[in-house]
Design a protein around this motif. Structure first.
Motif, short mmCIF file in Angstrom:
data_model
loop_
_atom_site.label_atom_id
_atom_site.label_comp_id
_atom_site.label_asym_id
_atom_site.label_seq_id
_atom_site.Cartn_x
_atom_site.Cartn_y
_atom_site.Cartn_z
N PRO A 44 71.21 86.99 84.44
CA PRO A 44 71.32 88.31 83.82
C PRO A 44 70.11 89.18 84.13
CG PRO A 44 70.56 86.69 82.23
CD PRO A 44 70.87 85.93 83.49
N LYS A 45 70.06 90.36 83.55
CA LYS A 45 68.97 91.31 83.82
C LYS A 45 67.62 90.66 83.55
CE LYS A 45 67.33 95.94 82.64
NZ LYS A 45 67.55 97.15 81.80
N ALA A 46 66.70 90.85 84.49
CA ALA A 46 65.39 90.23 84.37
C ALA A 46 64.51 90.98 83.37
CB ALA A 46 64.70 90.20 85.73
N GLN A 47 63.60 90.25 82.76
CA GLN A 47 62.60 90.85 81.87
C GLN A 47 61.35 91.15 82.71
OE1 GLN A 47 62.04 87.86 78.86
NE2 GLN A 47 64.18 87.96 78.15
N VAL A 48 60.84 92.38 82.58
CA VAL A 48 59.72 92.83 83.40
C VAL A 48 58.43 92.72 82.61
CG1 VAL A 48 58.75 94.76 84.69
CG2 VAL A 48 61.23 94.41 84.66
N ARG A 49 57.40 92.26 83.27
CA ARG A 49 56.06 92.21 82.68
C ARG A 49 55.04 92.56 83.76
NH1 ARG A 49 56.54 85.94 81.06
NH2 ARG A 49 58.39 86.87 80.14
N PHE A 50 53.82 92.86 83.36
CA PHE A 50 52.80 93.26 84.33
C PHE A 50 51.52 92.45 84.12
CE2 PHE A 50 55.53 96.86 84.91
CZ PHE A 50 55.28 97.30 86.19
N GLN A 51 50.90 92.15 85.24
CA GLN A 51 49.58 91.55 85.22
C GLN A 51 48.58 92.70 85.38
OE1 GLN A 51 48.30 88.89 88.46
NE2 GLN A 51 48.07 87.30 86.91
N VAL A 52 47.89 93.02 84.30
CA VAL A 52 46.99 94.17 84.27
C VAL A 52 45.55 93.68 84.31
CG1 VAL A 52 46.28 96.21 82.95
CG2 VAL A 52 48.68 95.48 82.94
N ARG A 53 44.93 93.87 85.46
CA ARG A 53 43.53 93.43 85.64
C ARG A 53 43.36 91.98 85.20
NH1 ARG A 53 43.43 98.13 83.12
NH2 ARG A 53 42.55 97.25 81.20
N GLY A 54 44.32 91.13 85.60
CA GLY A 54 44.23 89.69 85.35
C GLY A 54 44.84 89.23 84.05
N LYS A 55 45.26 90.14 83.15
CA LYS A 55 45.86 89.77 81.87
C LYS A 55 47.33 90.19 81.84
CE LYS A 55 41.54 90.09 79.23
NZ LYS A 55 40.87 90.73 78.06
N TRP A 56 48.17 89.38 81.18
CA TRP A 56 49.60 89.66 81.14
C TRP A 56 49.93 90.67 80.04
CZ3 TRP A 56 52.66 88.85 84.95
CH2 TRP A 56 52.43 87.79 85.83
N LEU A 57 50.77 91.64 80.41
CA LEU A 57 51.30 92.62 79.48
C LEU A 57 52.81 92.45 79.47
CD1 LEU A 57 50.82 95.26 77.75
CD2 LEU A 57 51.39 96.52 79.85
N GLU A 58 53.37 91.96 78.34
CA GLU A 58 54.79 91.69 78.25
C GLU A 58 55.55 92.75 77.47
OE1 GLU A 58 55.70 87.73 77.02
OE2 GLU A 58 54.24 86.81 78.38
N ILE A 111 56.16 100.05 79.46
CA ILE A 111 57.03 99.39 80.43
C ILE A 111 58.39 100.05 80.28
CG2 ILE A 111 58.07 97.24 81.20
CD1 ILE A 111 55.71 95.74 80.03
N LEU A 112 58.77 100.86 81.27
CA LEU A 112 59.98 101.66 81.19
C LEU A 112 61.22 100.82 81.52
CD1 LEU A 112 58.61 104.85 82.98
CD2 LEU A 112 58.82 104.44 80.52
N ASP A 140 40.90 101.87 83.16
CA ASP A 140 42.22 101.46 83.65
C ASP A 140 42.23 101.12 85.14
OD1 ASP A 140 43.59 101.78 81.18
OD2 ASP A 140 43.60 103.95 81.49
N LYS A 141 41.16 101.47 85.84
CA LYS A 141 41.16 101.19 87.28
C LYS A 141 41.13 99.69 87.53
CE LYS A 141 36.12 101.49 87.83
NZ LYS A 141 35.01 102.22 88.49
N GLY A 142 41.74 99.28 88.63
CA GLY A 142 41.79 97.87 88.97
C GLY A 142 43.13 97.48 89.54
N SER A 143 43.42 96.18 89.54
CA SER A 143 44.63 95.67 90.19
C SER A 143 45.76 95.49 89.17
CB SER A 143 44.33 94.33 90.87
OG SER A 143 43.97 93.36 89.92
N TYR A 144 47.00 95.75 89.63
CA TYR A 144 48.21 95.62 88.82
C TYR A 144 49.28 94.89 89.64
CZ TYR A 144 46.25 99.11 85.61
OH TYR A 144 45.44 99.78 84.72
N LYS A 145 49.94 93.94 89.00
CA LYS A 145 51.05 93.23 89.65
C LYS A 145 52.24 93.21 88.71
CE LYS A 145 48.97 90.03 92.99
NZ LYS A 145 48.91 88.60 93.39
N CYS A 146 53.41 93.45 89.29
CA CYS A 146 54.65 93.39 88.54
C CYS A 146 55.21 91.97 88.63
CB CYS A 146 55.64 94.40 89.11
SG CYS A 146 57.29 94.30 88.42
N ALA A 147 55.84 91.49 87.55
CA ALA A 147 56.49 90.18 87.54
C ALA A 147 57.82 90.29 86.82
CB ALA A 147 55.60 89.14 86.87
N VAL A 148 58.78 89.45 87.20
CA VAL A 148 60.09 89.44 86.54
C VAL A 148 60.42 88.01 86.12
CG1 VAL A 148 61.03 91.50 87.63
CG2 VAL A 148 61.19 89.32 88.82
N TYR A 149 61.11 87.92 84.96
CA TYR A 149 61.44 86.62 84.38
C TYR A 149 62.93 86.57 84.09
CZ TYR A 149 61.71 82.91 80.83
OH TYR A 149 62.06 81.80 80.10
#
Length: 428
Positions: A123-137, A145-146, A160-169
């Motif tokens: 089913p539809k995936a749940q989106v979360r982000f890795q924000v500067r090394g920490k998970w934002l769910e 998270i739109l 807020d500057k730094g690295s961001y990664k998107c993840a799906v579950y």
């Protein structure tokens, strides 16, 4: 009353590959006999794959061969009913597209958009982000998270500057996919000139078909300082006139859609210099999902014996007596063989039984009974685009395929238009 009717019907489900699935079905009267259809065909127990017991069907290990549409059939001495289809599908989660925009720039105090190309998921995936090394769910005051999967950062600061990664579950397979290479947010000092703004998302008009009573967010992510004024219009009028709609920052939100909410919505953005930009949504709210009609055929509707003559009944007169002059969709079932001989074949009022059977190629069995099954597709319905073409980027000289699917009766004719008008069919 010996007329069969369902107490409970099988429900659609999503399961991971190799997982077990159980579908349940119950009917009254207690003497009703229960059987199952798979993709419209009668289904028997298959050793190691499907086990059928009274009122239940168990798939021991879900695979592609056992994924599909299942229906329960309840038979009694006076007729039969068929349940609504229950779709059994395998859970899946695709990989991320490796091509991402590596650097995102935003002004201090403004808005940033961290994009996420959410891979296909069932089913539809749940989106979360890795924000500067920490998970934002989940969304916070400054991080949204739109529904599209993108991350909007409000009131951007140097922190807020730094690295961001998107993840799906995937909640069924429990698979987690993380973008192989994320994005870097660069924060700049606000421009002294000001008055510049852009609509960051969406960048192209959107066409949506959404079920009634669903929640919906129409997104409009706007950058620029000082903040531009944002107004939402529906068919040229203030979209907030109806109390069900509200603003969430720059987005238009409702918790419960009604059919009357269908229309054209525009996010209109302007500044003090008189510059105006907008993005449009075409929204179709699909009517309340009607429970499919039960397919019922009484024993009096058919030819009791084809041994004497297969065409003694010249019309499906008693089956069709409730219908006006129109095309209905008929399935024919042989009680003696307990199997469907035809499925959803158009039958025009007044067509002879001889012509109908000749057209469908039904072979007759002596002393067998044939009943007719009426499909809910028998009434006209307006066309609805269920999957509109999606925006895409293509290399110059490359090929592109745009897809569009629609439902309705009669079957809709799909035509394509570009900025110059109707596109005639030709090789290119």
């Amino acid at each position: 009353d010996l007329t069969p009717r369902f107490i409970s019907e099988p429900l659609s489900t999503v399961q991971k590959s190799g997982g077990s699935v159980q579908l349940r079905c119950s009917a009254e009267p207690s003497a009703a006999r229960l059987s199952w259809l798979f993709n419209g065909e009668p289904l028997d127990s298959r050793v190691g794959e499907v086990e059928i017991q009274s009122g239940s069907l168990t798939i021991a290990s879900l695979s592609l061969s056992t994924s599909g549409r299942y229906q329960c059939v309840a038979n009694s001495s006076v007729g039969a009913v068929v349940s609504a289809p229950a779709t059994v599908s395998m859970a899946s989660l695709a990989d991320f597209d490796p091509l991402v925009k590596p650097v995102v720039a935003a002004e201090e105090g403004g808005t940033a958009l961290i994009g996420c190309n959410v891979p296909e998921s069932n089913p539809k995936a749940q989106v979360r982000f890795q924000v500067r090394g920490k998970w934002l769910e989940q969304s916070t005051d400054n991080y949204l998270i739109l529904p599209s999967g993108n991350l909007q950062i409000l009131n951007v600061s140097l922190e807020d500057k730094g690295s961001y990664k998107c993840a799906v579950y995937n909640p069924v397979t429990h698979d987690l996919r993380v973008e192989p290479s994320g994005r870097k947010l660069v924060v700049t000092h606000s421009s002294s000139a000001g008055f510049g703004f852009d609509i960051l998302h969406p960048v192209a008009p959107q066409s949506l078909a959404v079920p009634r009573h669903s929640a919906l967010t129409l997104e409009c992510v706007v950058s620029g300082l000082p903040p531009a004024s944002i107004h939402w219009l529906r068919d040229g009028q203030d979209a907030l006139r109806k109390g069900r709609w509200r603003l969430l920052h720059s987005h238009l939100v409702t918790d419960r859609l009604e059919v009357s909410d269908s229309g054209n919505y525009s996010c209109v953005v302007g500044n003090e210099s008189g510059v105006v930009k907008s993005i449009n949504y075409s929204l179709t709210v699909l009517g309340q999902k009607q429970k499919p009609k039960k397919y019922v055929w009484p024993l009096s509707c058919g030819c009791k014996s084809f041994l004497i003559s297969p065409f003694l009944c010249s019309r499906f007169s008693c089956c069709l007596r409730f219908f006006a002059s129109m095309t209905v969709f008929v399935s024919v079932l042989s009680n003696s063989e307990n199997r469907l001989l035809t499925q959803n074949t158009p039958f025009v009022m007044g067509m002879s039984l001889r012509n109908y059977f000749e057209n469908t190629g039904v072979l007759f069995t002596p002393n067998s009974f044939f009943g007719c099954l009426f499909s809910p597709l028998g009434k006209d319905s307006r066309p609805v685009i269920v999957s509109p073409p999606a925006s895409t980027a293509v290399m110059d000289g490359g090929d592109v395929t745009l897809s569009c699917n629609a439902t309705g009766l009669p079957v809709p004719v799909i035509r394509w238009y570009d900025s110059r008008g109707l596109i005639p069919s030709h090789p290119s």
